[in-house]
Design an enzyme around this catalytic site. Structure first.
Site, PDB file in Angstrom:
ATOM      1  N   CYS A 179       0.838  -1.196   0.000  1.00 50.32           N
ATOM      2  CA  CYS A 179       0.000   0.000   0.000  1.00 50.32           C
ATOM      3  C   CYS A 179       0.871   1.243   0.000  1.00 50.32           C
ATOM      4  O   CYS A 179       1.779   1.355  -0.822  1.00 50.32           O
ATOM      5  CB  CYS A 179      -1.001  -0.016   1.161  1.00 50.32           C
ATOM      6  N   ARG A 180       0.642   2.177   0.924  1.00 49.91           N
ATOM      7  CA  ARG A 180       1.261   3.504   0.828  1.00 49.91           C
ATOM      8  C   ARG A 180       2.647   3.607   1.434  1.00 49.91           C
ATOM      9  O   ARG A 180       3.388   4.527   1.123  1.00 49.91           O
ATOM     10  CB  ARG A 180       0.355   4.528   1.505  1.00 49.91           C
TER      11      ARG A 180
END
Length: 222
Positions: A179-180
């Site tokens: 993800c981020r």
């Protein structure tokens, strides 16, 4: 003539950068901007802050030349200045914090490690497995962040849609989710949800910004 020596002048400038990133809300904004250029309106919605507060934090980051802005029509978009260096700076800050601050260690153990204590997949290992086709790469970020840039060959299933879209994942192949960044909860939650369904899953050691900052190949959708 100024009595400040060259070393002191450099340290003063470095202190300005340290002060600019020395706020939890600004660190969160940097995580969002690291996914791709963002408008003030987007960042306001993502952070939950008021428009005025978001703008104020962005101006502090811009004055320190950590982010840069570009006007597109009526919108002003913010992106990281020297993306690889900024990502490396934030990563180093996290590493020092994990080593030195007990509170960070407690949160890592109570939340992150409780959901996934297995060794994550390194970027080098994932790059090799992508080339060999021996892993399904799963990007669990929102669709707009995926479109701005992602690991080559990754499939985008945002976390909120994962349970109802499990049939899109081939059986018998390990899933590697990302993800981020290293403190983004989306990949941890995705791995826990996949394992609960009997699917072999691991997470990438950090996130997309670190992948891009390492100079690895990136795909995007205009």
């Amino acid at each position: 003539m100024s009595s400040v020596g060259p070393k002191q002048a450099i340290f003063e400038s470095l202190a300005e950068i340290a002060q600019a990133i020395g706020h939890a809300n600004r660190l969160e904004l940097l995580e969002h901007i690291a996914q791709g250029a963002r408008s003030v309106e987007d960042l306001t919605a993502l952070s939950g802050m008021s428009f005025a507060n978001t703008s104020r934090h962005l101006q502090i980051l811009r004055r320190a030349r950590i982010v840069e802005s570009e006007r597109q029509g009526k919108r002003v978009l913010y992106s990281l200045a020297s993306s690889a260096e900024v990502v490396a700076l934030i990563k180093a800050l996290g590493q020092v914090g994990e080593r030195n601050l007990a509170e960070i260690g407690r949160v890592m153990n109570d939340y992150f490690h409780a959901r996934d204590s297995l060794e994550p997949v390194s970027r080098a290992d994932l790059a090799e497995r992508v080339a060999q086709g021996t892993a399904i790469v799963l990007d669990v970020r929102p669709e707009d962040e995926f479109a701005a840039g992602h690991v080559p060959g990754a499939r985008n299933i945002p976390l909120a849609e994962l349970e109802k879209r499990l049939s899109e994942l081939p059986k018998g192949v390990e899933v590697v989710a990302y993800c981020r960044g290293p403190y983004c909860v989306l990949a941890y939650e995705a791995v826990a949800a996949l394992r609960a369904k009997g699917i072999s899953a691991r997470r990438l050691e950090d996130g997309f910004p670190e992948w891009r900052a390492a100079g690895l190949a990136v795909e995007s959708r205009v």
